[in-house]
Scaffold this active site. Structure first.
Site, mmCIF file in Angstrom:
data_model
loop_
_atom_site.group_PDB
_atom_site.id
_atom_site.type_symbol
_atom_site.label_atom_id
_atom_site.label_comp_id
_atom_site.label_asym_id
_atom_site.label_seq_id
_atom_site.Cartn_x
_atom_site.Cartn_y
_atom_site.Cartn_z
ATOM 1 N N LYS A 9 -64.404 -89.623 27.807
ATOM 2 C CA LYS A 9 -64.241 -88.298 28.420
ATOM 3 C C LYS A 9 -65.328 -88.087 29.472
ATOM 4 O O LYS A 9 -66.514 -88.176 29.173
ATOM 5 C CB LYS A 9 -64.333 -87.208 27.344
ATOM 6 C CG LYS A 9 -64.410 -85.777 27.901
ATOM 7 C CD LYS A 9 -64.460 -84.729 26.774
ATOM 8 C CE LYS A 9 -64.727 -83.321 27.332
ATOM 9 N NZ LYS A 9 -64.843 -82.294 26.259
ATOM 10 N N ASP A 32 -68.682 -78.732 31.932
ATOM 11 C CA ASP A 32 -67.659 -77.956 31.224
ATOM 12 C C ASP A 32 -68.101 -76.504 31.114
ATOM 13 O O ASP A 32 -68.856 -76.142 30.211
ATOM 14 C CB ASP A 32 -67.419 -78.554 29.830
ATOM 15 C CG ASP A 32 -66.352 -77.786 29.052
ATOM 16 O OD1 ASP A 32 -65.657 -76.950 29.681
ATOM 17 O OD2 ASP A 32 -66.212 -78.028 27.845
ATOM 18 N N ARG A 53 -59.253 -82.908 25.698
ATOM 19 C CA ARG A 53 -58.001 -83.529 25.245
ATOM 20 C C ARG A 53 -56.962 -83.565 26.369
ATOM 21 O O ARG A 53 -56.097 -84.435 26.389
ATOM 22 C CB ARG A 53 -57.488 -82.794 23.995
ATOM 23 C CG ARG A 53 -57.203 -81.338 24.209
ATOM 24 C CD ARG A 53 -57.138 -80.546 22.902
ATOM 25 N NE ARG A 53 -58.452 -80.145 22.416
ATOM 26 C CZ ARG A 53 -58.650 -79.452 21.300
ATOM 27 N NH1 ARG A 53 -57.635 -79.102 20.534
ATOM 28 N NH2 ARG A 53 -59.868 -79.129 20.920
ATOM 29 N N LYS A 93 -67.234 -70.223 28.786
ATOM 30 C CA LYS A 93 -68.168 -70.319 27.667
ATOM 31 C C LYS A 93 -69.223 -69.235 27.784
ATOM 32 O O LYS A 93 -69.502 -68.760 28.888
ATOM 33 C CB LYS A 93 -68.864 -71.691 27.712
ATOM 34 C CG LYS A 93 -68.004 -72.853 27.260
ATOM 35 C CD LYS A 93 -68.802 -74.150 27.254
ATOM 36 C CE LYS A 93 -67.954 -75.337 26.833
ATOM 37 N NZ LYS A 93 -67.476 -75.252 25.431
ATOM 38 N N GLU A 134 -60.388 -78.670 27.182
ATOM 39 C CA GLU A 134 -59.977 -79.460 28.349
ATOM 40 C C GLU A 134 -60.118 -80.957 28.133
ATOM 41 O O GLU A 134 -59.438 -81.742 28.784
ATOM 42 C CB GLU A 134 -60.774 -79.028 29.592
ATOM 43 C CG GLU A 134 -62.160 -79.698 29.755
ATOM 44 C CD GLU A 134 -63.129 -79.419 28.620
ATOM 45 O OE1 GLU A 134 -62.942 -78.400 27.937
ATOM 46 O OE2 GLU A 134 -64.059 -80.219 28.408
ATOM 47 N N ASP A 187 -60.804 -74.044 27.621
ATOM 48 C CA ASP A 187 -62.019 -74.753 27.201
ATOM 49 C C ASP A 187 -61.691 -75.977 26.339
ATOM 50 O O ASP A 187 -62.553 -76.809 26.080
ATOM 51 C CB ASP A 187 -62.934 -73.782 26.445
ATOM 52 C CG ASP A 187 -64.357 -74.282 26.344
ATOM 53 O OD1 ASP A 187 -64.684 -75.277 27.018
ATOM 54 O OD2 ASP A 187 -65.146 -73.670 25.596
ATOM 55 N N ASP A 221 -71.122 -83.187 28.972
ATOM 56 C CA ASP A 221 -69.740 -83.357 28.530
ATOM 57 C C ASP A 221 -69.095 -84.629 29.089
ATOM 58 O O ASP A 221 -67.910 -84.871 28.897
ATOM 59 C CB ASP A 221 -68.918 -82.107 28.900
ATOM 60 C CG ASP A 221 -67.822 -81.808 27.900
ATOM 61 O OD1 ASP A 221 -67.879 -82.345 26.776
ATOM 62 O OD2 ASP A 221 -66.903 -81.053 28.247
HETATM 63 N N1 BES Z 1 -67.092 -80.001 25.445
HETATM 64 C C1 BES Z 1 -66.673 -79.063 24.491
HETATM 65 C C2 BES Z 1 -67.094 -79.434 23.072
HETATM 66 C C3 BES Z 1 -68.542 -79.212 22.772
HETATM 67 C C4 BES Z 1 -69.047 -77.945 22.602
HETATM 68 C C5 BES Z 1 -69.379 -80.298 22.619
HETATM 69 C C6 BES Z 1 -70.374 -77.768 22.293
HETATM 70 C C7 BES Z 1 -70.700 -80.110 22.308
HETATM 71 C C8 BES Z 1 -71.212 -78.849 22.147
HETATM 72 C C9 BES Z 1 -65.145 -78.966 24.502
HETATM 73 O O1 BES Z 1 -64.544 -79.127 25.732
HETATM 74 C C10 BES Z 1 -64.813 -77.597 24.021
HETATM 75 O O2 BES Z 1 -65.150 -76.669 24.682
HETATM 76 N N2 BES Z 1 -64.163 -77.531 22.879
HETATM 77 C C11 BES Z 1 -63.837 -76.274 22.297
HETATM 78 C C12 BES Z 1 -62.446 -76.399 21.732
HETATM 79 C C13 BES Z 1 -61.860 -75.073 21.301
HETATM 80 C C14 BES Z 1 -61.607 -74.210 22.497
HETATM 81 C C15 BES Z 1 -60.585 -75.349 20.552
HETATM 82 C C16 BES Z 1 -64.849 -75.968 21.200
HETATM 83 O O3 BES Z 1 -65.289 -76.882 20.507
HETATM 84 O O4 BES Z 1 -65.236 -74.821 21.093
HETATM 85 ZN ZN ZN Z 2 -65.567 -80.216 27.076
HETATM 86 MN MN MN Z 3 -64.480 -77.326 26.807
#
Ligand code: BES
Ligand code: ZN
Ligand code: MN
Length: 504
Positions: free
Chosen positions: A275, A280, A361, A287, A359, A357, A298
């Site tokens: 990825k 992000d 996947r 966020k 994204e 968010d 990210d």
């Molecule tokens: N890159 C983030 C995941 C992440 C968050 C990694 C904090 C490390 C620290 C990912 O893109 C994301 O934002 N995932 C969301 C998914 C949710 C919206 C279903 C998450 O984990 O909050």
């Molecule tokens: Zn992300």
């Molecule tokens: Mn995200």
């Protein structure tokens, strides 16, 4: 840092060349409650009992993780002796060895020695591991400890007395294997360095274009082939999901394919997919501001894939490996995805984007479809995919997901071997329920319960045509707080996995 290997037989009582050799520091180990042996014993003899007197007074206990630095020890060539506690001999293990090595490296850095003779890799057999493992682990950990990120400072802080040269002593019989192990440890170390540098660079420097240029540079320097697809080619492939994330940003997306052909032309490759979200923000599902800077990390999946490709090419492993990196930014803008938008992935499956968010996947799913063309022996994707993975596993283990027990076991064992562990979580179809969409084939989020599992289940829908595993490295790829910085994980795990696959 400079490394070399030297054959030493510490059982030869007071070998003058050994004990009189000039070095800033000699690093020796002692077990808790056991008589001095090996290099420690020889130093004790040459110095007429300096070490044994310290043992008697209780100042040298050999407790795990303890270190004692001695200066001006008579009768030896080394300016300093660093004695490292190894714990109890009957409890010696890969973990105890690793911890003692880390403690010794930390102490060594404190002494300001410029060079050192390191005898810990031969101090005693590590149960369940061979001598090559001991050497490789020491080199990998030394590279890790020596890492600094100073590129973005206008004047890099002067480093006082940094360790420049490490000579590892091994038994004469182990010399050949140790040389290979040194080369491999260094390759892993350099792969980690690359991954960490890319990850630590800020989002305005480490853009998708920067990642693509890094892949091109790797291809020029090593035996690798780089193919970079730009926006138009990505669109021609109908990667509607990937492009929907990219279109919110002014930075152009890149799709990186980096090939290492070390095996027979016909041998099915192992494909690594990383990825590469270079920042992000969350997109329209923005966020919160706190620690948002860390979302420059990210792209750690991408960085670890590039770092692993580097390591594999440098080792010259005899197998075929392909690194694939979809990379773009996730930004809010007039062109960005909106909650409720429906996009069509390269696989044809339509996706309802309920949260912009989620994204990672969305870019990975198209990459997982793309790699079908390689008829891979296995595909491993690596991603900072979910905050939920940090809640589940903290910062110790990466999350591992796979429907294949065989592939999962190989990755778990590689992680243990390389000191870069993962823990398996389920990807059962029962969880697919949570991804139901009223309007499209699938939703991109599955609600709060089992957030990492539903993310993996989303990916599984695009990875049905080959053996596949997914590593969620959200908790392991970087550290927050005062020691903020990339860790280089899971380069050791992935490289070890490929080393193991070479031997199959
Ligand atoms: N890159 C983030 C995941 C992440 C968050 C990694 C904090 C490390 C620290 C990912 O893109 C994301 O934002 N995932 C969301 C998914 C949710 C919206 C279903 C998450 O984990 O909050
Ligand atoms: Zn992300
Ligand atoms: Mn995200």
């Amino acid at each position: 840092m400079d490394f070399s290997i030297k054959a030493c037989d510490w059982s030869k009582a007071a070998d003058k060349a050994l004990i009189g050799g000039k070095t800033d520091c000699i690093v020796v180990g002692v077990f808790d409650g056991q008589a001095l042996s090996g290099a420690a014993l020889q130093i004790d003899r040459a110095s007429k009992g300096v070490l044994s007197r310290l043992v008697k007074t209780g100042e040298l206990e050999g407790k795990a993780g303890t270190t004692v630095t001695l200066r001006e020890v008579p009768g030896i060539g080394a300016a300093r002796v660093l004695v490292v506690g190894l714990g109890r001999h009957d409890e010696f293990s890969p973990k105890a060895y690793t911890e003692a090595t880390r403690a010794a490296l930390r102490a060594l850095q404190g002494t300001h020695a410029g060079d050192a003779l390191w005898t810990l890799a031969q101090v005693a057999p590590v149960p369940g591991r061979d001598g090559a493992w001991a050497v490789r682990t020491a080199v990998q950990l030394a590279c890790d400890a020596a890492y600094r990120f100073t590129q973005m400072k206008s004047k890099p802080e002067p480093v006082r007395g940094a360790l420049r040269k490490l000579v590892l002593s091994v038994a004469a019989d182990d010399l050949q294997a140790a040389r290979v192990a040194l080369k491999r440890g260094l390759a892993i170390g350099r792969g980690m360095d690359l991954a960490r540098d890319l990850a630590n660079l800020p989002g305005n420097v480490c853009t998708p274009t920067h990642l693509a240029n890094t892949a091109r540079k790797l291809a020029r320097e090593l035996k690798l082939k780089a193919e970079i697809l730009g926006q138009k080619q990505i669109a021609a492939l109908k990667m509607g999901s990937f492009l929907s994330v990219a279109k919110g940003s002014t930075e152009p997306p890149q799709f990186i394919v980096l090939k290492y052909e070390g095996g027979p032309a016909k041998a099915a490759p192992i494909v690594l997919v990383g990825k590469g979200i270079t920042f992000d923000s969350g997109g329209i599902s923005l966020k919160p501001g706190e620690a948002m800077d860390e979302m420059k990390y990210d792209m750690c999946g991408a960085a670890s894939v590039l770092g692993t490709m580097r390591a594999v090419a440098e080792m010259g492993l005899k197998l075929n490996v392909i690194g694939v990196v979809p990379t773009c930014e996730n930004m809010p803008s007039g062109n960005a995805n909106k909650p409720g938008d429906i996009v069509t992935s390269m696989s044809g499956q339509t996706i309802e984007i309920l949260n912009t968010d989620a994204e990672g996947r969305l870019i990975l799913c198209d990459a997982l479809t793309y790699v079908e063309r390689f008829r891979p022996a296995a595909v491993v994707d690596v991603a900072t995919l979910t905050g939920a993975c940090i809640i589940a596993l903290g910062h110790v283990n990466s999350g591992l997901f796979s429907k294949s027990d065989a592939l999962a076991d190989q990755l778990l064992e590689a992680g243990r071997n390389a000191g870069d562990t993962a823990w398996r979580l389920p990807v059962e179809d029962e969880y697919q329920e949570q991804l139901k969409s009223n309007f499209a084939d699938v939703a991109n989020i599955g609600g709060r319960p089992a957030g990492s599992v539903t993310a993996a289940c989303f990916l599984a829908r695009f990875a049905g045509k080959y053996e596949w595993a997914h590593l969620d490295i959200a908790g392991t790829a970087w550290k927050s707080g005062a020691a903020k910085g990339a860790t280089g994980r899971p380069v050791p795990l992935l490289t070890q996995f490929l080393m193991d696959r070479e031997g199959r």
